[in-house]
Motif scaffolding. Sequence first.
Motif, short mmCIF file in Angstrom:
data_model
loop_
_atom_site.label_atom_id
_atom_site.label_comp_id
_atom_site.label_asym_id
_atom_site.label_seq_id
_atom_site.Cartn_x
_atom_site.Cartn_y
_atom_site.Cartn_z
N ARG A 93 35.25 44.82 34.73
CA ARG A 93 34.28 43.81 34.29
C ARG A 93 34.25 42.58 35.20
O ARG A 93 33.73 41.54 34.81
CB ARG A 93 34.61 43.34 32.87
N ALA A 94 34.77 42.71 36.40
CA ALA A 94 34.86 41.54 37.29
C ALA A 94 33.50 40.96 37.63
O ALA A 94 33.37 39.77 37.90
CB ALA A 94 35.62 41.91 38.56
N ASP A 95 32.45 41.79 37.58
CA ASP A 95 31.12 41.31 37.95
C ASP A 95 30.39 40.61 36.80
O ASP A 95 29.49 39.81 37.04
CB ASP A 95 30.27 42.47 38.49
N THR A 96 30.76 40.89 35.55
CA THR A 96 30.04 40.33 34.40
C THR A 96 30.86 39.37 33.55
O THR A 96 30.31 38.44 32.96
CB THR A 96 29.52 41.45 33.48
N GLN A 97 32.16 39.59 33.45
CA GLN A 97 32.98 38.81 32.51
C GLN A 97 33.01 37.31 32.79
O GLN A 97 32.93 36.51 31.84
CB GLN A 97 34.41 39.38 32.46
N PRO A 98 33.08 36.85 34.03
CA PRO A 98 33.11 35.40 34.23
C PRO A 98 31.87 34.69 33.67
O PRO A 98 31.99 33.60 33.07
CB PRO A 98 33.19 35.26 35.76
N ASP A 99 30.68 35.29 33.82
CA ASP A 99 29.46 34.68 33.27
C ASP A 99 29.47 34.71 31.74
O ASP A 99 29.00 33.77 31.08
CB ASP A 99 28.22 35.38 33.81
N GLU A 100 29.97 35.81 31.17
CA GLU A 100 30.04 35.92 29.71
C GLU A 100 31.02 34.88 29.16
O GLU A 100 30.75 34.23 28.14
CB GLU A 100 30.45 37.33 29.30
N LEU A 101 32.16 34.72 29.83
CA LEU A 101 33.14 33.72 29.42
C LEU A 101 32.53 32.32 29.46
O LEU A 101 32.67 31.54 28.52
CB LEU A 101 34.38 33.79 30.32
N ARG A 102 31.81 32.00 30.54
CA ARG A 102 31.17 30.69 30.65
C ARG A 102 30.18 30.48 29.51
O ARG A 102 30.11 29.40 28.92
CB ARG A 102 30.47 30.55 32.00
N ALA A 103 29.40 31.50 29.18
CA ALA A 103 28.42 31.38 28.09
C ALA A 103 29.12 31.09 26.76
O ALA A 103 28.66 30.24 25.98
CB ALA A 103 27.59 32.66 27.99
#
Length: 198
Positions: A63-73
Amino acid sequence: MAPTLTEEIAAAAARLVVEEGLEYGPAKRKAAKVLGRHSMRPGEMPGNEAVEDEVRAYLQLFRADTQPDELRALREVAAHWMERLAPLRPHLAGAAWRGTATRLSAVHLQLYCDDSKQAEILLLDLGVPYEVGSRPGPRGQSVDVLSIASPSRALGEPVTVHLPVLDLDDLRGALKPDARGQTQCGDLAALRRRMATA
């Protein structure tokens, strides 16, 4: 070297945390059953730290490509509610605080109140609908948990925000670092520092 049963459970639990949005306790129990272990000796079940390590490894791998943005949201949702609920001394806890949250994770905002009814009164004053549940508190007693749904433009779907209502005296213990130097929760200023460096 083959992984131990405890390591297998930690890895399987981590997958359930990420893929199904389970909390650590239910994920560990479900993982043990999936692996055919319906009863476990106390030392066989992995600790939360071991599961968290596996969650981080799983996120990095899948999930390295999607998780950081989801965490920020999710952290943006948390910051919004921390501002609105400021009189109740909100502190972010759980996966959104520790940095392992995905879009399936709930946001956990611990409220530290002089009076347990303050939280419900403030939500009513704000016109925010909520549901009331309970869970074990830091001293083993049951505490109220108010749950709300908050829209997230970034995720395009509502986020569940759980608001455990704790006694003000419990805050000191929550801010003590664990064996890894991490605190269980942080206030809005601490969250903004994490968001600025992530």
